[in-house]
Scaffold this motif. Structure first.
Motif, PDB file in Angstrom:
ATOM      1  N   LEU A 163       0.853  -1.371  -0.046  1.00  0.00           N
ATOM      2  CA  LEU A 163      -0.110  -0.034   0.033  1.00  0.00           C
ATOM      3  C   LEU A 163       0.806   1.303  -0.051  1.00  0.00           C
ATOM      4  N   SER A 164       2.106   1.353   0.630  1.00  0.00           N
ATOM      5  CA  SER A 164       2.990   2.550   0.680  1.00  0.00           C
ATOM      6  C   SER A 164       3.406   2.561  -0.734  1.00  0.00           C
ATOM      7  N   ARG A 165       3.655   1.587  -1.705  1.00  0.00           N
ATOM      8  CA  ARG A 165       4.246   1.716  -2.741  1.00  0.00           C
ATOM      9  C   ARG A 165       3.076   2.169  -3.635  1.00  0.00           C
ATOM     10  N   LEU A 166       1.861   1.824  -3.696  1.00  0.00           N
ATOM     11  CA  LEU A 166       0.558   2.051  -4.461  1.00  0.00           C
ATOM     12  C   LEU A 166       0.411   3.686  -4.237  1.00  0.00           C
ATOM     13  N   GLU A 167       0.190   3.837  -2.829  1.00  0.00           N
ATOM     14  CA  GLU A 167      -0.430   5.308  -2.458  1.00  0.00           C
ATOM     15  C   GLU A 167       0.768   5.877  -1.470  1.00  0.00           C
ATOM     16  N   PRO A 168       1.907   6.484  -2.079  1.00  0.00           N
ATOM     17  CA  PRO A 168       2.775   6.845  -1.254  1.00  0.00           C
ATOM     18  C   PRO A 168       2.548   8.263  -0.631  1.00  0.00           C
ATOM     19  N   ASP A 169       1.555   8.717  -0.959  1.00  0.00           N
ATOM     20  CA  ASP A 169       1.295  10.107  -0.016  1.00  0.00           C
ATOM     21  C   ASP A 169      -0.016   9.858   0.770  1.00  0.00           C
ATOM     22  N   SER A 170      -0.369   8.651   1.190  1.00  0.00           N
ATOM     23  CA  SER A 170      -1.573   8.444   1.765  1.00  0.00           C
ATOM     24  C   SER A 170      -1.083   7.583   3.025  1.00  0.00           C
ATOM     25  N   ILE A 171      -2.344   7.764   4.014  1.00  0.00           N
ATOM     26  CA  ILE A 171      -2.233   6.956   5.313  1.00  0.00           C
ATOM     27  C   ILE A 171      -3.255   5.982   5.159  1.00  0.00           C
ATOM     28  N   PHE A 172      -2.757   4.547   5.626  1.00  0.00           N
ATOM     29  CA  PHE A 172      -3.644   3.716   5.646  1.00  0.00           C
ATOM     30  C   PHE A 172      -3.751   3.143   7.151  1.00  0.00           C
ATOM     31  N   ASN A 173      -4.853   2.453   7.625  1.00  0.00           N
ATOM     32  CA  ASN A 173      -5.029   1.705   8.661  1.00  0.00           C
ATOM     33  C   ASN A 173      -5.263   0.320   8.509  1.00  0.00           C
ATOM     34  N   LEU A 174      -4.398  -0.534   9.055  1.00  0.00           N
ATOM     35  CA  LEU A 174      -4.477  -1.938   8.881  1.00  0.00           C
ATOM     36  C   LEU A 174      -4.962  -2.770  10.131  1.00  0.00           C
TER      37      LEU A 174
END
Lengths: 128, 150
Positions: free
Chosen positions: B101-112
């Motif tokens: 996910l960090s590679r797909l959306e490098p400017d976004s924050i995800f919660n897992l």
């Protein structure tokens, strides 16, 4: 100097891996404390003093963001630096955790040398 | 809608980096197995952010014990009991999903969410991708699916 380290991660496998990495890295670690979430870590910090804290972000209960915020609010962060250990490599997350009070950030996967270097960097900074 | 080739490439790269650096194995890309293997362990987690969906990892049991042994420093994979093996499998799911996910959306924050072991079975892909890897000890399958995007 032998360090006292607190590892905060809901994954027992990851906590065990970090213990192993301490051995591989050559870092002089006296004691490794473990906690499965931020609240357990805060409870432990009421009883024990540590040199540095390694924390995950995504955890059930008190997550890494809440935990780092609590460290700042309680004043613990002034004397005990927290390093975030996460798979999240985004700039947005790094900046957010730094704003909350994290002093270091290590992206998984990492080599043993990288963990050692980051711990020494933040502890060196804390002695400035 | 996610772009399958881009997602596959990033998932493959993330998994290879993690497996090489933290599990000390060098996987190769592999075709989707046919028929579906019947000795798979599976873990699943959910993610939320600009994309929301899920991630599943499937590993053949012998392969799971072998890489869990590498991760934990066990000299003999037989030392790894089922609980410890599943724990490592869940951590691998967490790392590969987060790194992808960090590679797909490098400017976004995800919660897992915390990964959980689930019953294994072929994916019912609506908007997702699969990537399979082969080690000497067996197969690893990665599956990323997106349910909505902001």
């Amino acid at each position: 100097m032998a360090y006292r380290v607190l590892v905060v991660d809901d994954s027992a496998a990851m906590r065990a891996f970090i213990r192993r990495v301490f051995d591989l890295s050559g870092l002089d670690v006296e004691t490794v404390f473990e906690a499965a979430d931020g609240q357990e870590a805060m409870d432990l910090l009421d009883r024990e003093w540590v040199d540095v804290i390694l924390t995950d972000i995504n955890m059930p209960g008190m997550d890494g963001e809440q935990f780092v915020s609590r460290l700042a609010e309680s004043g613990i962060a002034k004397t005990t630096p927290a390093i975030v250990v996460s798979t999240d490599a985004t700039t947005a997350r790094r900046e957010r955790m730094a704003q909350l009070g994290a002093r270091g950030y290590l992206v998984k996967p990492f080599a043993p040398e990288a963990l050692k270097a980051e711990i020494e960097r933040v502890l060196g900074g804390s002695n400035d | 809608m996610i772009e399958a080739h881009r997602e596959q490439a990033m998932m493959l790269q993330a998994a290879q980096d993690i497996l090489e650096m933290m599990f000390f194995v060098s996987p190769e890309s592999s075709d989707v197995p046919e028929p579906w293997p019947d000795t798979l362990l599976t873990a699943e987690l959910r993610f939320e952010g600009v994309l929301a969906g899920g991630f599943r990892i499937h590993i053949e049991e012998d392969c799971a014990r072998a890489i869990a042994g590498n991760f934990s420093g066990a000299f003999d994979p037989a030392e790894m009991d089922s609980k410890a093996t599943v724990g490592v499998l869940c951590e691998l799911a967490n790392m590969v999903c987060g790194a992808t996910l960090s590679r797909l959306e490098p400017d976004s924050i995800f919660n897992l969410s915390s990964p959980q072991p689930v019953e294994s079975g072929p994916p019912e892909l609506c908007d997702g991708v699969q990537q399979w890897l082969r080690l000497d000890e067996g197969l690893i399958g990665l599956e990323l699916y997106v349910e909505n995007s902001a």
